[in-house]
Design an enzyme around this catalytic site. Structure first.
Site, PDB file in Angstrom:
ATOM      1  CB  VAL A 150      -0.943   0.019   1.219  1.00 55.20           C
ATOM      2  CG1 VAL A 150      -1.891  -1.167   1.174  1.00 55.20           C
ATOM      3  CG2 VAL A 150      -0.148   0.014   2.531  1.00 55.20           C
ATOM      4  CB  THR A 201       6.623  12.345   2.513  1.00 61.74           C
ATOM      5  OG1 THR A 201       7.644  11.598   1.836  1.00 61.74           O
ATOM      6  CG2 THR A 201       7.263  13.208   3.584  1.00 61.74           C
ATOM      7  CE  LYS A 217      12.696   0.632  -1.782  1.00 59.66           C
ATOM      8  NZ  LYS A 217      12.947   0.537  -3.224  1.00 59.66           N
ATOM      9  CB  CYS A 231      11.802   5.226  -4.378  1.00 59.54           C
ATOM     10  SG  CYS A 231      10.575   3.928  -4.571  1.00 59.54           S
TER      11      CYS A 231
END
Length: 471
Positions: free
Chosen positions: A93, A97, A223, A279
């Site tokens: 999902v 930010t 990540k 990202c």
């Protein structure tokens, strides 16, 4: 309805976006023995996944979806049934930010993630393996585990971290031939058993040597750090591009010399108008927030600088246009070639084109946008500027009558354009600002353009040119 008993595993993904859709499509394509269902609360998005026009553009995605859809790949809005009938649930999902409260502008907004965790807990009637696919802060898995086991719930939930490392435009290739598949788990018997089940899925096509298992905390942090390092490399070469323009050095030559060092490598060393996408900025700011939370202000300042350089590069591009077009853009017609944040995608999230478009409109320029995949998203991103921007599919029509062209996205098709024809249709003097350094600048100069690359000497037909040498 398909008989679930004919499949070895029943896999669910909650979230049918840029990560969930392609990832599950590839798993279904590679593993016909598994039933893979993708669910989403957005019925329009699911309808598109079930149609001939998918909701996202990604090379190779259409073929993969069409091969598996209806066989063992299904798209649905029935989230509750999907939860009940699956053994493994990927959570993909949105984690944008935060725009409010503590951590606004930096921390991840986890409200959708938490709602999903509670929905899984409330609907599940058997043990589940929950796989974090969304990019999340470190220790989020612990919070999910606490939500899943809160109250009078007898079901056993094991939470794994399996971050995605997809680059838009090459997502299907990245999924088929990944550098690594990272799986983080708790170091408990249940956690290790769940980890092995997920390893088994990827092992259907990924070599074991490329499946990396770690603690769940290391996986979550890896990540963020991977994206931070990649963005740092882009900001580093972009900062040097500004120095190159002042010293008449050539950033492409500098990047080639640097990239031949085997310790550094030549990837992500193409100077440009700046990075975008969903990202890089989000993950760096998340990393910054975590560092400040733990009192590591110097570390936070270091990584925040990567974002500041990216913003500086975009603003510098606009100022360069302004200063070289006689210090006024008012009433001038400017064509932006490309709006997507990178080639081979229609995604415009955090695209440099958004800031550049808004700044050009602030300078009262007349803007024309063209892009082979992203115009629909561009209209949404700039809907408050309706009437001040034209959206035209054909780049020849878009550039006709313009004072300047700005290359924003590195679409290969732009290299093959007939720039003699374009030059003939433009107002003179005609300018090209190549924000991706993909064009033949010498040839453009010979045609008659005044050419302003990134990090290279300008080629102009003026006796004196701000920011560039005469040729």
């Amino acid at each position: 309805m398909t008989d679930r008993t004919q499949f070895e595993k029943n896999i669910l993904c909650i979230g049918a976006g840029y990560v969930g859709g392609p990832t599950m499509a590839l798993i279904a394509y590679k593993c016909p023995r598994y039933k893979v269902t993708v669910v989403d609360i957005n019925p329009d998005r699911i309808a598109k996944w079930n149609s001939d026009t998918l909701p996202i553009y990604e090379p190779g995605l259409d073929e993969v979806v069409k091969a598996a859809r209806g066989r063992n790949l299904f798209f649905s809005t029935d989230i509750e049934d999907g939860i009940r009938s699956s053994e493994i649930i990927f959570v993909s999902v949105n984690t944008p930010t935060k725009t409010f409260g503590t951590g606004a502008g930096m921390a991840a907004d986890l409200q959708y993630w938490e709602k999903t965790a509670r929905q899984i807990r409330d609907c599940a009637d058997s043990p589940k393996i929950i796989v974090e696919k969304s990019t999340l802060p470190v220790k989020t898995a612990q919070a999910m585990q606490r939500i899943l086991t809160a109250g009078d719930y007898k079901n056993r939930f094991e939470v794994l971290s399996n971050p995605e490392f997809l680059a838009e435009g090459t997502a299907i290739s990245d999924l088929e031939h990944p550098d690594r598949v990272l799986i983080g788990s708790a170091e408990t018997p249940g956690g290790l058993k769940a980890r092995d089940e997920l390893v088994e899925i990827y092992a259907n096509w990924v070599p074991q040597a490329r499946i990396l298992t770690t603690s769940i905390w290391s996986s979550e942090l890896s990540k963020l750090v991977s994206n931070a390092f990649l963005a740092q490399k882009i900001s580093s070469i972009n900062s040097i591009s500004a120095l190159c323009e002042k010293t008449d050095a050539n950033v492409a030559e500098v990047a080639k010399a640097v990239g031949m060092d085997s310790r550094l490598g030549d990837k992500f060393l193409n100077a440009s108008v700046g990075f975008g996408g969903s990202c890089f900025k989000k993950d760096i700011l998340n990393l910054v927030y975590l560092c400040r939370y733990y009192g590591l202000d110097e570390v936070a300042d270091y990584w925040e600088g990567v974002v500041r350089i990216n913003e500086y590069q975009q603003e510098r591009f606009v100022i360069n246009m302004l200063s070289n077009m006689f210090n006024t853009l008012a009433g001038k017609k400017i064509c932006l070639l490309g709006f997507a944040f990178k080639a081979n995608t229609g995604d415009t999230r955090e695209s440099p084109a958004i800031h550049i478009s808004r700044r050009l409109v602030e300078e009262r320029a007349r803007l024309v946008l063209t892009d082979p995949q992203a115009l629909e998203n561009a209209r949404t991103d700039l809907k408050d500027l309706t009437g001040r921007i034209d959206y035209i599919d054909d780049p020849y029509a878009a550039s006709s009558g313009c004072d300047a062209i700005a290359v924003i996205t590195e679409w290969q098709a732009y290299k093959a354009l007939d720039f003699e024809k374009i030059y003939g249709s433009m107002t003179k003097p005609a300018f090209i600002f190549d924000g991706r350094n993909i064009l033949d600048h010498e040839r453009l100069f010979k045609i008659g353009f005044n050419v302003f690359p990134i990090g290279k000497p300008a080629l102009t037909h003026f006796e004196e040119a701000a920011g560039g040498a005469c040729r």
